[in-house]
Each structure stands twice: as structure tokens, then as C-alpha cells.
Design an enzyme around this catalytic site. Structure first.
Site, PDB file in Angstrom:
ATOM      1  N   TYR A 139       0.975   1.345   5.118  1.00  0.00           N
ATOM      2  CA  TYR A 139       1.596   0.517   6.150  1.00  0.00           C
ATOM      3  C   TYR A 139       2.719  -0.320   5.537  1.00  0.00           C
ATOM      4  O   TYR A 139       3.794  -0.466   6.128  1.00  0.00           O
ATOM      5  CB  TYR A 139       0.521  -0.384   6.757  1.00  0.00           C
ATOM      6  N   LYS A 143       6.688  -0.395   6.679  1.00  0.00           N
ATOM      7  CA  LYS A 143       7.363  -1.589   7.162  1.00  0.00           C
ATOM      8  C   LYS A 143       8.568  -1.951   6.288  1.00  0.00           C
ATOM      9  O   LYS A 143       9.543  -2.530   6.780  1.00  0.00           O
ATOM     10  CB  LYS A 143       6.383  -2.751   7.266  1.00  0.00           C
TER      11      LYS A 143
END
Length: 244
Positions: A139, A143
Site C-alpha cells: 500500500y 501511495k
């Protein structure tokens, strides 16, 4: 009033932003992964919101989402809110879909991409990324990539205000009910960036947290990394991001 498209707006921060913006008189286009999930925004549809559907983990369906939005009419702003935290769909939903929608939707005046404070833990390494999703990426990496994408769009499209937002760790389905941050602050900055006449909201290329501009990961500000990311995304999708 503005026409605003929000991805991943059947629940969570996307739904909250849609409800607020609709209440302020804007035309809002909500998005759900499939038609059955629109029940979560039935009240918004009854108040005049429009809807598009499509699974952003699928390239073809993402293209179809862009087509649906374009048929409604050019949006004034897009909030790229949709995201997943784990699994093989992380890159597709968090990075590839925002890129493809940016490239295919009629160019708006304002773009907002949902980042995270976790992007500081991301690795600025594209060589071994499995864009097909067979090997899950973190993740944090996703991002970092989308934060760099926001900065790349700001640099490539000087007539568009492109921003990245860290909404904080808020009590949504993704964040969990015990998340410590304020849910209202989690969507306030996005709403402000796509509607405000405040001069600060009109400055492109920012990374924001609770209406404060912060410095993102150094790689996100690196034009060479941005260009390498755009090249990879063009290769994966077969779609180039137009020049200014």
C-alpha cells in the site's frame, strides 16, 4: 456550481465527500464497483446525484467508467478516492485506474488524488514492479506512486490544479472503527480543493493534510521518477497522458 466526479464513493470518505458536495449544490457523479453497490448511495441519487459503475481493478471496465463520465459531460473536478489496502488489486485500483481515468476523462480544471502518510514508507523503485498484480505491491508503494502521479500531472498540465491529499487515519471501513483521526477532516480537504476560490486551493502540485500543505516523499517531487512512472503506466495501459 461544479460538476464533480468521485471514484469509490459508495461508502467511506468518497461517500462522505459526495454527500457534502451535493448538499452544497454541486452536481455530483458517484461511482460504485458494480450496480448492486449503488444501494449505499440511494439517498444521494434521490437528491439528484448521478452514477457510474465499473470495477477499477479491470482495465476495460475502467475505460468504460471514463466513457460513462464523458457521456454525462466534462467534469469540473475529479476526486480519485477509490483505494484498496491489500491484495493483488492494490496497484490496479490505487495507481493504474487514476492514471487511466486521468488520461481518458475530458480534462477537468481540478484533480485530487488520495495519498496517505504511509507513502513516506514507499519504495521509489519501478524496475521490479509486477503491474499485472500477480505479485502484490505494498500500500505504501502504491501511495508513493499516486502522489508522484499527482505531481507529474501538475507539471505536465499547467492549466489544471492537481493535488495529492493525505486524509489521515480515519474511522472508515479501510481505517477501522478505532482509527484516531477526525472523519470530517478526512474529506474536508478534498472538498475544499475542488470547490474553493481560496488562492491556496488554486496552487497546483501540492501534497495536503487537513488543509495544510506539506512536503511529500522526495521521489514524488523528482521529475525523473515522475517521467519513469508515466512511461510505465503508458506501457501497461497502452494509453498516453496527453501533453499540455
Amino acid at each position: 456550481m461544479s460538476r464533480i466526479f468521485i471514484t469509490g464513493s459508495a461508502d467511506g470518505l468518497g461517500r462522505a465527500a459526495a454527500a457534502t458536495l451535493l448538499g452544497e449544490g454541486h452536481q455530483v457523479i458517484v461511482h460504485a464497483r458494480e450496480p448492486g453497490r449503488l444501494h449505499g448511495v440511494r439517498d444521494l441519487l434521490d437528491r439528484g446525484a448521478l452514477a457510474v459503475t465499473g470495477d477499477l481493478s479491470d482495465l476495460q471496465q475502467t475505460r468504460e467508467v471514463a466513457e460513462q463520465v464523458n457521456r454525462i459531460g466534462r467534469p469540473d473536478a475529479v476526486i480519485h478516492n477509490a483505494g484498496v489496502f491489500t491484495g493483488p488489486q492494490v496497484l490496479a485500483v490505487n495507481v493504474i485506474a487514476p492514471y487511466l481515468l486521468t488520461a481518458l476523462i475530458a480534462r477537468p480544471a481540478r484533480l485530487v488524488y488520495l495519498s496517505s502518510g504511509m507513502h513516506f514508507d514507499g519504495r521509489a523503485a519501478l524496475e521490479k514492479v509486477d503491474w499485472r498484480g500477480h505479485t502484490a505491491v505494498s500500500y505504501s508503494d502504491s501511495k508513493l506512486f499516486v502522489t508522484a502521479l499527482a505531481a507529474a500531472v501538475a507539471r505536465r498540465w499547467p492549466g489544471v490544479v492537481s493535488s495529492a491529499v493525505d486524509p489521515g487515519w480515519v474511522p472508515t471501513k479501510m481505517g477501522g472503527e478505532n482509527a484516531p483521526d477526525d472523519l470530517r477532516l478526512g474529506h474536508l480537504t478534498q472538498e475544499w480543493l475542488v470547490t474553493s476560490a481560496d488562492a491556496q486551493a488554486g496552487v497546483s502540485g501540492g501534497y495536503w493534510h487537513h488543509q495544510r500543505r506539506l512536503e511529500p516523499h522526495a521521489a514524488a517531487r523528482d521529475p525523473a521518477f515522475q517521467d519513469a512512472l508515466l512511461a510505465e503506466l503508458e506501457r501497461v495501459t497502452g494509453v498516453a497522458l496527453a501533453m499540455s
